[in-house]
Every structure is written in structure tokens, then in C-alpha cells.
Scaffold this motif. Structure first.
Motif, short mmCIF file in Angstrom:
data_model
loop_
_atom_site.label_atom_id
_atom_site.label_comp_id
_atom_site.label_asym_id
_atom_site.label_seq_id
_atom_site.Cartn_x
_atom_site.Cartn_y
_atom_site.Cartn_z
N ASN A 12 3.84 1.76 -1.25
CA ASN A 12 4.46 2.07 -2.48
C ASN A 12 3.42 2.27 -3.42
O ASN A 12 3.69 1.99 -4.69
CB ASN A 12 5.38 0.98 -2.75
CG ASN A 12 6.62 0.96 -2.01
OD1 ASN A 12 6.87 1.97 -1.29
ND2 ASN A 12 7.09 -0.20 -1.50
N GLY A 13 2.13 2.07 -3.17
CA GLY A 13 1.20 2.33 -4.40
C GLY A 13 0.86 1.39 -5.44
O GLY A 13 0.70 1.69 -6.48
N LEU A 36 0.98 -0.97 0.08
CA LEU A 36 -0.02 -0.05 0.08
C LEU A 36 0.81 1.21 -0.12
O LEU A 36 0.51 2.23 -0.80
CB LEU A 36 -0.93 0.14 1.16
CG LEU A 36 -2.08 -1.06 1.02
CD1 LEU A 36 -2.65 -1.04 2.72
CD2 LEU A 36 -3.11 -0.57 0.17
N ARG A 47 -3.54 5.04 4.45
CA ARG A 47 -4.02 3.68 4.33
C ARG A 47 -3.12 2.21 4.66
O ARG A 47 -3.59 1.30 4.97
CB ARG A 47 -5.01 3.36 3.05
CG ARG A 47 -3.87 3.51 1.72
CD ARG A 47 -4.74 3.28 0.38
NE ARG A 47 -3.80 3.08 -0.88
CZ ARG A 47 -3.93 2.41 -1.77
NH1 ARG A 47 -5.33 1.70 -1.97
NH2 ARG A 47 -3.42 2.26 -2.71
N ALA A 48 -1.97 2.55 4.53
CA ALA A 48 -0.97 1.53 4.83
C ALA A 48 -0.74 1.30 6.45
O ALA A 48 -0.77 -0.01 6.86
CB ALA A 48 0.45 1.76 4.23
N LYS A 55 -0.62 12.08 -3.18
CA LYS A 55 -0.88 10.67 -3.09
C LYS A 55 0.10 9.47 -2.28
O LYS A 55 -0.46 8.66 -1.77
CB LYS A 55 -0.44 10.12 -4.87
CG LYS A 55 -0.53 8.77 -4.91
CD LYS A 55 -1.95 8.27 -5.29
CE LYS A 55 -1.82 6.78 -5.69
NZ LYS A 55 -3.28 6.21 -5.72
N GLN A 56 1.44 10.16 -2.04
CA GLN A 56 2.19 9.78 -1.05
C GLN A 56 1.63 9.38 0.44
O GLN A 56 1.74 8.84 1.10
CB GLN A 56 3.52 10.28 -0.99
CG GLN A 56 4.38 9.92 -2.17
CD GLN A 56 5.56 10.87 -2.38
OE1 GLN A 56 5.71 11.81 -1.96
NE2 GLN A 56 6.69 10.14 -3.06
N ASN A 69 -1.39 7.14 0.30
CA ASN A 69 -0.72 5.63 0.41
C ASN A 69 -0.42 5.47 1.99
O ASN A 69 -0.77 4.31 2.32
CB ASN A 69 0.24 5.62 -0.44
CG ASN A 69 -0.15 5.49 -2.07
OD1 ASN A 69 -1.42 4.90 -2.22
ND2 ASN A 69 0.82 5.57 -2.85
N ASN A 96 -7.46 -0.80 2.57
CA ASN A 96 -6.36 -0.25 3.53
C ASN A 96 -5.58 -1.48 4.20
O ASN A 96 -6.13 -2.69 3.74
CB ASN A 96 -6.95 0.53 4.72
CG ASN A 96 -8.27 0.16 5.67
OD1 ASN A 96 -8.19 -1.28 5.67
ND2 ASN A 96 -8.92 0.65 6.07
N GLU A 143 -8.89 0.88 -4.48
CA GLU A 143 -8.72 2.19 -4.22
C GLU A 143 -9.00 2.39 -2.81
O GLU A 143 -8.38 3.24 -2.02
CB GLU A 143 -9.58 3.29 -5.07
CG GLU A 143 -9.18 4.75 -4.77
CD GLU A 143 -7.61 5.11 -5.31
OE1 GLU A 143 -7.24 6.11 -5.09
OE2 GLU A 143 -6.96 4.20 -6.12
#
Length: 314
Positions: free
Chosen positions: A127-128, A125, A226-227, A219-220, A223, A161, A158
Motif C-alpha cells: 500500500n506504499g 509495502l 518489494r512486498a 508505483k503500484q 510496491n 522489501n 525506498e
């Protein structure tokens, strides 16, 4: 049916343990980490694997360190056909791995050789990644380095998590393990060595990694949030106070504001990040308070922030 020594600790391991029992495997013992203090009240809490084992009336072993312990001697004397591990949390001595009649097998939450280590689901997550999966592998002394018996991939959605992916992968791992063990037992499966040139490690998340910074893009930051949901949670420093962010989404718009500024605070709470990106904060937890939807936050302390104001600290 073959006998198994099962080794696991978190919720991830529970469907796998129950699946083995339901399939008729003789689970001789469950080995899990010691009970630990949890929460503000420091209540002694059993691991999810221990709770499941007690419900199934399976003997439980909880050595602080397996290597050199009396428990290890007892386990080796069981002469089990398989050792099955699923997020156990300790290295296993080579003599223990070699003590089983058929194989020592690990259910790992990534598509090895990518993400060896203790936090593969979080890193997928972080690292997308577009997909992750389960690897059933042979256990060896080196961490997550054994030959691969089987793999299966799933798409990362999307709204996934860490908690959602753990659950999805635990059931995927259960099904793939139960499909693979009979092939290991009868010798009809072919092992595949891992490509050493493609190894990626996923060490446990550090305290420093929990912080959302202005240097990140939206975006980072998304991510990271949710990680680390549901544990331990990502946070940003807002005017000297820790603000945990449990849910967010990347906005479609761009902004000319410097990173860390309020882009919107009427009906939504949006913050500017690097590369002119914008992140909508959806579920927040101010220091000393419970989680709340952004609407409640804005009705309280969020209302004091003005548009264009830089509120995120370094």
C-alpha cells in the motif's frame, strides 16, 4: 525471572526467542508449526524457530492443530507466567490463553489496529505506507484484537522489501518486548483498547495477488514487487511466459506508449504502465532459470524486444 512458553515459526520469531533467553527468562517450551517440504526436491525442512530452539536446548512442540491436542494439555500443565507469540500461525484456545499466571502477549509486525492478520509487513509495502512498526498486545480469542501494551514505529525506506522489513521489525519487536514484559509483570503498564473504527485487515497474500498487470501504475507494480520479495515473488506474463521481477524502480520519465510496451532496452529494460508511468526492471528471473541482473537478461532473451512493442500479456 518469569517463565515463558514461546510460540513462533519464521525467521521473524528467532531474534525474539533468543532475546528472551539472553535476558534470563525461563523458556519452558517452543511451539512451532510442523516441519514441511520445501523446494523442488521437497526436502523436509525445520522451521527457523525449531532450529533456534534446538540450538538453545529448549523442548519443541509441533502440533498440526494445537486445539484439542495432547501437546496443549502438556503446555497448560507447565503453569508458565507468560505466553509469548511471534508469527506462530495458529489461533490459540481461550483456555490456553487463560492458563498463564501473568499474560499472553503477541509481538505483531504492524501498528495496530492497522493490518490485523497474517501479512501485515507485506501490506505496508503493498500500500506504499511511509511507516510501519511493532505492537506488543494482549492476546484474545479474536485475531489481533487485544488491548495494546506498547508500540514503536519505524520509517519504511525506498529500498526496503519484505525481507528487509521482517528483519528490522524482528529486532525492534525483541527490544520492545523485553522493555515491556517487566512492566506487565509488575502492573505498571496501562493497556490501550484498539480503535475499532480504524481496523484494517491484512489476509495472507493470494496467488492472484502475485501477478503484475498492465492496469497497475509503475508505483503500484514497484510496491507489489518489494512486498513479495523474497517470498513468493511477483511476476508478469511476457509473451506467454512467466517473468518474475525481484527488483525494480519507478522511472522519472513519462511515456505516451500504451501500458505493457518496451520503453527502453539498451542498457536498461523499462516497461510502460498505467497513467503514462514507466518501471525500470532491475533483477529478473525467466521461467526455469535463476535470478539475474537486467544486463544479463538483455544480453539474452531481452535483446529480441523492440522499442514500442507491447510484450506484457493481460
Amino acid at each position: 525471572m518469569e517463565s515463558v512458553i514461546f510460540m513462533g515459526t519464521p525467521e521473524f520469531s528467532v531474534p525474539i526467542l533468543k532475546g528472551l533467553v539472553e535476558k534470563g527468562y525461563d523458556v519452558k517450551a517452543v511451539v512451532t508449526q510442523p516441519d514441511k517440504k520445501v523446494g523442488r526436491k521437497q526436502k523436509i525442512t525445520k522451521t527457523p524457530a525449531k532450529v533456534a530452539a534446538e540450538e538453545l536446548d529448549i523442548p519443541v512442540y509441533q502440533p498440526v492443530k494445537l486445539s484439542g491436542s495432547p501437546e496443549l494439555d502438556e503446555l497448560m500443565q507447565m503453569n508458565a507466567d507468560f505466553i509469548v507469540t511471534a508469527a506462530y500461525g495458529q489461533f490459540l484456545p481461550t483456555k490456553f490463553l487463560n492458563s498463564v499466571k501473568i499474560a499472553a502477549v503477541n509481538v505483531h509486525g504492524s501498528l495496530l489496529p492497522k493490518y490485523r492478520g497474517g501479512a501485515p509487513i507485506q501490506y505496508s509495502l503493498l500500500n506504499g505506507d511511509e511507516e510501519t512498526g511493532i505492537t506488543i498486545m494482549e492476546m484474545v480469542k479474536q485475531m489481533d484484537a487485544g488491548d495494546i501494551y506498547a508500540q514503536k514505529a519505524i520509517k519504511i525506506e525506498e529500498d526496503d522489501n519484505s525481507g528487509k522489513l521482517f528483519e528490522k521489525l524482528s529486532y525492534l519487536g525483541r527490544d520492545l518486548l523485553l522493555e515491556t514484559l517487566p512492566k506487565i509483570a509488575d502492573g505498571t503498564i496501562q493497556k490501550t483498547p484498539q480503535d475499532k473504527d480504524k481496523v484494517v485487515f491484512s489476509p495472507n497474500i493470494s496467488k492472484e495477488q502475485e501477478k503484475i498487470t498492465k492496469e497497475m501504475t509503475a508505483k503500484q507494480a514497484f510496491n507489489l514487487i518489494r512486498a513479495l520479495n523474497p517470498d513468493p515473488g511477483a511476476y508478469m506474463m511476457v509473451e506467454g511466459q512467466r517473468l518474475k521481477v525481484w527488483k525494480a524502480k519507478v522511472a522519472d520519465e513519462a511515456t505516451s506508449l500504451n501500458p505493457g510496451c518496451v520503453v527502453a532496452n539498451k542498457g536498461r529494460f523499462a516497461i510502460s504502465f498505467a497513467d503514462n508511468s514507466v518501471l525500470d526492471l532491475l533483477e529478473l528471473q525467466p521461467a526455469g532459470k535463476k535470478k539475474m541482473p537486467v544486463k544479463n537478461f538483455l544480453n539474452g532473451q531481452g535483446s529480441k524486444f523492440t522499442l514500442g512493442e507491447e510484450i506484457v500479456d493481460e
